[in-house]
Design a protein around this motif. Sequence first.
Motif, mmCIF file in Angstrom:
data_model
loop_
_atom_site.group_PDB
_atom_site.id
_atom_site.type_symbol
_atom_site.label_atom_id
_atom_site.label_comp_id
_atom_site.label_asym_id
_atom_site.label_seq_id
_atom_site.Cartn_x
_atom_site.Cartn_y
_atom_site.Cartn_z
ATOM 1 N N CYS A 214 0.855 -1.185 0.000
ATOM 2 C CA CYS A 214 0.000 0.000 0.000
ATOM 3 C C CYS A 214 0.895 1.241 0.000
ATOM 4 O O CYS A 214 1.738 1.389 0.888
ATOM 5 N N PRO A 215 0.758 2.124 -0.980
ATOM 6 C CA PRO A 215 1.648 3.291 -1.039
ATOM 7 C C PRO A 215 1.335 4.333 0.039
ATOM 8 O O PRO A 215 2.181 5.168 0.354
ATOM 9 N N TYR A 216 0.122 4.287 0.590
ATOM 10 C CA TYR A 216 -0.305 5.318 1.545
ATOM 11 C C TYR A 216 0.035 4.901 2.980
ATOM 12 O O TYR A 216 -0.016 3.717 3.301
ATOM 13 N N PRO A 217 0.330 5.852 3.832
ATOM 14 C CA PRO A 217 0.465 5.518 5.258
ATOM 15 C C PRO A 217 -0.858 4.943 5.782
ATOM 16 O O PRO A 217 -1.933 5.422 5.405
ATOM 17 N N VAL A 218 -0.748 3.910 6.606
ATOM 18 C CA VAL A 218 -1.947 3.259 7.147
ATOM 19 C C VAL A 218 -1.855 3.237 8.670
ATOM 20 O O VAL A 218 -0.819 2.862 9.233
ATOM 21 N N LEU A 219 -2.922 3.646 9.329
ATOM 22 C CA LEU A 219 -3.015 3.500 10.783
ATOM 23 C C LEU A 219 -4.100 2.472 11.078
ATOM 24 O O LEU A 219 -5.272 2.698 10.797
ATOM 25 N N LYS A 220 -3.671 1.341 11.608
ATOM 26 C CA LYS A 220 -4.632 0.291 11.994
ATOM 27 C C LYS A 220 -4.995 0.526 13.455
ATOM 28 O O LYS A 220 -4.115 0.595 14.317
ATOM 29 N N ILE A 221 -6.277 0.659 13.723
ATOM 30 C CA ILE A 221 -6.722 0.878 15.102
ATOM 31 C C ILE A 221 -7.537 -0.321 15.582
ATOM 32 O O ILE A 221 -8.532 -0.698 14.959
ATOM 33 N N SER A 222 -7.077 -0.930 16.669
ATOM 34 C CA SER A 222 -7.820 -2.038 17.274
ATOM 35 C C SER A 222 -7.927 -1.894 18.784
ATOM 36 O O SER A 222 -8.441 -2.774 19.449
ATOM 37 N N GLN A 223 -7.388 -0.808 19.322
ATOM 38 C CA GLN A 223 -7.509 -0.573 20.764
ATOM 39 C C GLN A 223 -7.929 0.874 21.001
ATOM 40 O O GLN A 223 -7.346 1.801 20.421
ATOM 41 N N TYR A 224 -8.922 1.047 21.870
ATOM 42 C CA TYR A 224 -9.480 2.362 22.194
ATOM 43 C C TYR A 224 -9.324 2.611 23.683
ATOM 44 O O TYR A 224 -9.232 1.648 24.442
ATOM 45 N N PRO A 225 -9.355 3.881 24.178
ATOM 46 C CA PRO A 225 -9.689 5.114 23.462
ATOM 47 C C PRO A 225 -8.687 5.407 22.345
ATOM 48 O O PRO A 225 -7.618 4.835 22.297
ATOM 49 N N LEU A 226 -9.062 6.311 21.469
ATOM 50 C CA LEU A 226 -8.284 6.541 20.266
ATOM 51 C C LEU A 226 -6.853 6.966 20.577
ATOM 52 O O LEU A 226 -6.624 7.763 21.485
ATOM 53 N N PRO A 227 -5.896 6.436 19.810
ATOM 54 C CA PRO A 227 -4.487 6.794 19.988
ATOM 55 C C PRO A 227 -4.230 8.177 19.398
ATOM 56 O O PRO A 227 -3.851 8.321 18.228
ATOM 57 N N THR A 228 -4.424 9.209 20.224
ATOM 58 C CA THR A 228 -4.421 10.597 19.752
ATOM 59 C C THR A 228 -3.160 10.962 18.967
ATOM 60 O O THR A 228 -3.244 11.543 17.878
#
Lengths: 536, 192
Positions: free
Chosen positions: A257-271
Amino acid sequence: MAKQLLLGDEAIAQGALDAGLSGVYAYPGTPSTEITEYIQQSKQAAEGHIHSIWAGNEKTAMESAIGMSYAGKRAMVCMKHVGLNVAADPFMNSAITGANGGLVVLVADDPSMHSSQDEQDSRYYAKFALIPCFEPSNQQEAYDMAYDAFDYSEKYHTPVLLRVTTRLAHSRSAVERRAPRPQNEIHLDPNPKQFILLPANARQHYKKLLGKQDSFIHDSETSKYNKYIDGTDRSMGIIASGIAYNYLMENFVGTTCPYPVLKISQYPLPTALIAKMVDECGQVLVAEEGYPLIEDQIRGVLNRTGNIRGRMDGALPRDGELNPNLMAKALGMPDTQGMPIPELVVPRPPALCNGCPHIDSYNALNEAMKDYGKGKVFADIGCYTLGALPPYNAIYSTVDMGASITMAKGAVDAGLTPAVAVIGDSTFTHSGMTSLLDAIYENTPITVLILDNSTTGMTGGQDSHALGRLGNICKGLGVEEEHIRIIKPLKNQHDINVAIIKEEIEYQGVSVVIPTRECIQTLNRRMKAKAKAKAE
Amino acid sequence: MKTDIILAGVGGQGILSIANIIGYAAIKNGLNLKQAEVHGMSQRGGDVQSHFRLADHEIASDLIPMGKADLIISVEPMEALRYLPWLNNEGWVITNDQPFINIPNYPDQAKLADTLNKLPRKVVIDADRIATDLGSARSANMVILGAASPYIQLDFATIENAVAEVFARKGEAVVETNLACLRAGRAFAEKQ
């Protein structure tokens, strides 16, 4: 340890067992049912004397789990998304008491409403209660998160919400297990006021919960489950949560994937991770399975930057499940489609099984109601909801567990008569008994048909708390004995059944008719098992 | 290497028995797999499907993208057609020709057969009859699996072993019947 092929639900169950679970509490509900069933059938659970008997409803399940946590042991409570509405009171307050033994609240959401009446997103509940939430993207993470959630819960003395959606719950893949951990010994919280939510205590506990928030956010920013994968093309960054991450990556199999990817699976959000992406990328596409929870927070009400894309600006659909094709479209990649569906293919909706007792109940009810006009039968949640479809067209409402009886009461209060409620035996003990008590208290003239098929049918035939008790429950609540009528829903009893239902509709008080015949599915299964036992 | 399969049928027809065998064989071969199933309300006589993916590399999505399935395996002829948007340009349709009619507006059977026959790559098989002739009407699914087997990237011997092991606890006679059904399905497909 060798890998095992497990459904997402089963991976959660196995993860909880290996984490030293002492009890699971649940009411069946698609897509969460298989978690508890797996534990019920597990040898490991039987050897550990792990509690796994079904609860009466999600609220009682949640409270029992809090009780087990109070005693210092690890407890999990499992439910479908709408079940958390039923359990919302103890759930919200468990955030204030906190957990002693690890407490994990597993909620399975159903986007696209495969088997549900709405597609509410349980991540909002975690945010509402100010507790951490884990959202696995695959079966291995489902296992690992179930395992880790108990440690996390005990580290911060907080319940943890574990959220899955239908596709992961019901999809199978190989899972690697960790070494099982022993169960906790009984130990009480050192603070004897911890579970006494008198206002004076609750205010202190709430401040403590608020004080944990920074740690939760810090943990999300450094969590192994939240990954920032940098890319070469920063014209766009992509945030993908839970299973949406897989749908994104499906479009880059064999490439990068050429774009930066942020995978989120733990909350609260990683500010901090989100700030990095928003600062470094031209625009940010947010893909999440469910409501636009992340997208909405990053946009804010003013949406000043206008460069956050996702479900709210139409880059992805506002409702329903995601899939790899919807992701491709949002990425500006070519959509792939095979041949169109030929015109002669027609829908095949679910239907009541051949031999189902509800068929005879509806045939009798329809005939008994035919002189009263349409719009006067209120139904509930279960297989019998299919009575809304042809050829029956017998019911006019399905809202939530137990609503049939109280909606019928409200309609009568408004002057709409006669009103009939149709509810299953398991749904009745889940949430119908207090509704019936309301009607009895006011002697509201309604007739309640409790369709007793002796099981929780729609979810696959789990035991019903109502078994053998319905008549006595109604009597105990205060229905007059002569207006509790048990009938046999069979073709050859049709005329008698119509007459009885008519009599009770005409009675100006609370009456209960209980058509009693076993679910054809559980009956067939029982007969097969019996024949097999005989053969052996 | 990968094989993406849509398994189709009507709730209660047991499409998952086919998935179990392929899954067992795939795991034995050290392949990765993902298999999305339908549980809940649709199981009551509605249309059901399972997305079955096997590959020698990591699999991302549990769902097969539209236009990317290599194979549709269906135990019911109309249900085979419902998933054509998922099939790729080179994909095959393997289907039973025996309809399961539980709706009043089921399409005309001659027209249905005609539509199936016009598909560029298909195996349409009377699995019920073949299974009945071999002494086990209940093993029609194994006939269909056999007919699909040339298009699944697994050795046939691996699939045979999987059938033998999955049915082992039901006794040797059951294993033999199911193997016979599997082989009959494969022979039918190879003659096409």
